[in-house]
Design an enzyme around this catalytic site. Structure first.
Site, mmCIF file in Angstrom:
data_model
loop_
_atom_site.group_PDB
_atom_site.id
_atom_site.type_symbol
_atom_site.label_atom_id
_atom_site.label_comp_id
_atom_site.label_asym_id
_atom_site.label_seq_id
_atom_site.Cartn_x
_atom_site.Cartn_y
_atom_site.Cartn_z
ATOM 1 N NE ARG A 1 -4.332 -1.284 0.507
ATOM 2 C CZ ARG A 1 -4.456 -2.324 -0.441
ATOM 3 N NH1 ARG A 1 -3.687 -2.557 -1.418
ATOM 4 N NH2 ARG A 1 -5.519 -3.100 -0.328
ATOM 5 C CG HIS B 1 -2.930 0.083 -6.663
ATOM 6 N ND1 HIS B 1 -3.334 0.660 -5.686
ATOM 7 C CD2 HIS B 1 -3.169 -1.409 -6.311
ATOM 8 C CE1 HIS B 1 -3.694 -0.083 -4.494
ATOM 9 N NE2 HIS B 1 -3.519 -1.217 -4.889
#
Lengths: 314, 314
Positions: free
Chosen positions: A229, A277
């Site tokens: 993350r 991502h």
């Protein structure tokens, strides 16, 4: 039996797949919730804060991703079980991403790319894989699978986790052994969950502890790969470490702010590889199958798998 | 017992390692041959044509690389056994190169690189590895090892070889089944030896036969990876196939002329990855150990391993 699909980037895609796979589930997509009493289950990425607590009969929340930090941005998330998405397809994609990026830096591909752009044919020494020590932070399903794939390619593996774990062929460190782990790591792969404990962990202080051993026949310096993350990393510290040579290169799939702002110097660094991502995209069919399996387990009164422990946050 | 190191790019490095590892070998480096009668063994890459035939007591030629085409550029190569270099370190490096480049195109990294250079954050769909069919031409030690590593990542493997071979988990084609093999291949990995039969094989005609199946959830088109020899490929045909979309992308480590001339458009193609013939560098220590083991086997009268069959050329 009604499922609400909510707070995702591809709600309609997930909902239509869920409808196609399931025989008897009614599938609604937020904000078209209809009668709130009908909703028993939620398939959620980042729901609007406070929404889920208004559903009086909610029994289960299924996360669309392997992480759940996005769900807990809702401070009033109802006290029903939350399950993480764990799936062979997603695990396989993450393993691919990690193996690709370890190989990419070990085989000095950002430098070969620069040479290509300058029409330059020049040999660069590359260490053998058994001289490259890959350290994985986070030894859950993803970190465990990635370590096994890397070990098969000859890399020397070590891992760090919050609590003690054992993984075949991996030198395992845990808890307060983090400094010893970093001192033995050339390529740092970050697959940690984002929690209050891990936020900002990949900072100047941590990067300075990575192995800076002699460089003959070895990598030109440590490498950072973050596929966990963005909130785990301090991007200004990563840039500073690259600038002073404390880091040789980095592959970043996640960022403090996503999409990564156009003004970020990371975009333009020759030895930083940026992906949007997409390290391990959740497959809608796999999500649908997983959601249905969890709902059926709940109906049969079985123990749910991959339930989030709210005290640790993952 | 004297070895001559000859016709390589790093003769002195190979010679000094050989001296360090061996107890009783005398090692000379061409052109300082000394008394020609002394030389029993040659460790050679591309010796000056006609040189080796002037050594009256030569018993064995060891190739510095996995291929031997460079040796046979000498039309008067003496009729002593020629052994190819086969070694776990070299095999491991080739496996790394193949896995890296299959992953790189499967995960659309040349496109993400282009997007990064334009400061563009955009999701691109990527197929699951089990929807990508990797076809390996050449199922020797290198092709066999690469196929096993790729299969572990979930790819569907097929292979083609001149003569019939069986490899676990690989759909094997041989001889005149080449067209059927190509029609079932999304990523073509070329690891063939360069012989009179294979020269120029990777041409317009062959590339046109690669699978051009529908593109939903799949790769945008076929990919070529050549880590064999440059003489196998026709670079103008590869460029033409890229231009008309018959090829999506390519990774080339070898070229018709090396170093690749500055004028080649391959340098500037956004979906071509160029490396300077470094896919699997021979490690001097491994070469030294291998050479000594072969010499000792010869002295003991044992059967040599990896002897080249001159009629087939590898």
């Amino acid at each position: 039996m009604t499922v609400l699909v909510v707070g995702g980037l591809r709600e309609e895609h997930f909902a239509s797949t869920l409808r196609a796979v399931s025989g008897d589930l009614e599938v609604r997509v937020s904000p078209n919730i209809g009668r709130k009493e009908d909703i028993r289950y939620a398939l959620a990425w980042e729901p609007p804060p406070g929404l889920l607590k208004t559903l009086p009969n909610l029994e289960l929340i299924v996360s669309v991703g392997a992480g759940v930090d996005h769900l807990f941005r809702d401070p009033e998330l109802p006290e029903v079980p939350v399950v993480r998405f764990v799936d062979a397809d997603l695990t396989g994609r993450m393993v691919e991403f990690v193996v690709l990026n370890v190989l990419l830096h070990h085989r000095r591909m950002t430098e070969f790319r620069e040479q290509q752009s300058k029409v330059e044919w020049k040999y660069l020494p590359e260490p053998a894989s058994h001289d490259v020590r890959v350290g994985i932070m986070g030894l859950g399903v993803l970190g465990g699978a990635a370590s096994q794939a890397l070990a098969k390619l000859g890399y020397r593996l070590r891992g760090w986790s919050r609590t003690e774990k054992r993984v075949d062929g991996v030198d395992c460190y845990f808890g307060n052994q983090l400094d010893a782990f970093l001192a033995e790591t050339d390529v740092l792969v970050v697959l940690l969950p984002l929690t209050s404990e891990t936020r900002g962990l990949i900072n100047r202080n941590l990067l300075a502890k990575l192995s800076q051993r002699g460089r003959d026949e070895r990598l030109p310096g440590p490498v950072l790969i973050n596929a966990g993350r963005g909130g785990l990393q301090v991007e200004s510290d990563i840039l500073a470490a690259l600038d002073i040579g404390q880091l040789y290169a980095a592959s970043l799939d996640v960022f403090e702010t996503e999409p990564l702002p156009e003004t970020s110097p990371l975009w333009r660094h020759p030895r930083v590889v940026i992906t949007p991502h997409c390290a391990a995209e959740s497959d809608p069919r796999a999500i649908a199958d997983y959601t249905i399996a969890q709902i059926e387990a709940l109906r049969r009164g079985e123990r749910l798998k991959h339930v989030v422990d709210r005290t640790r946050g993952y």
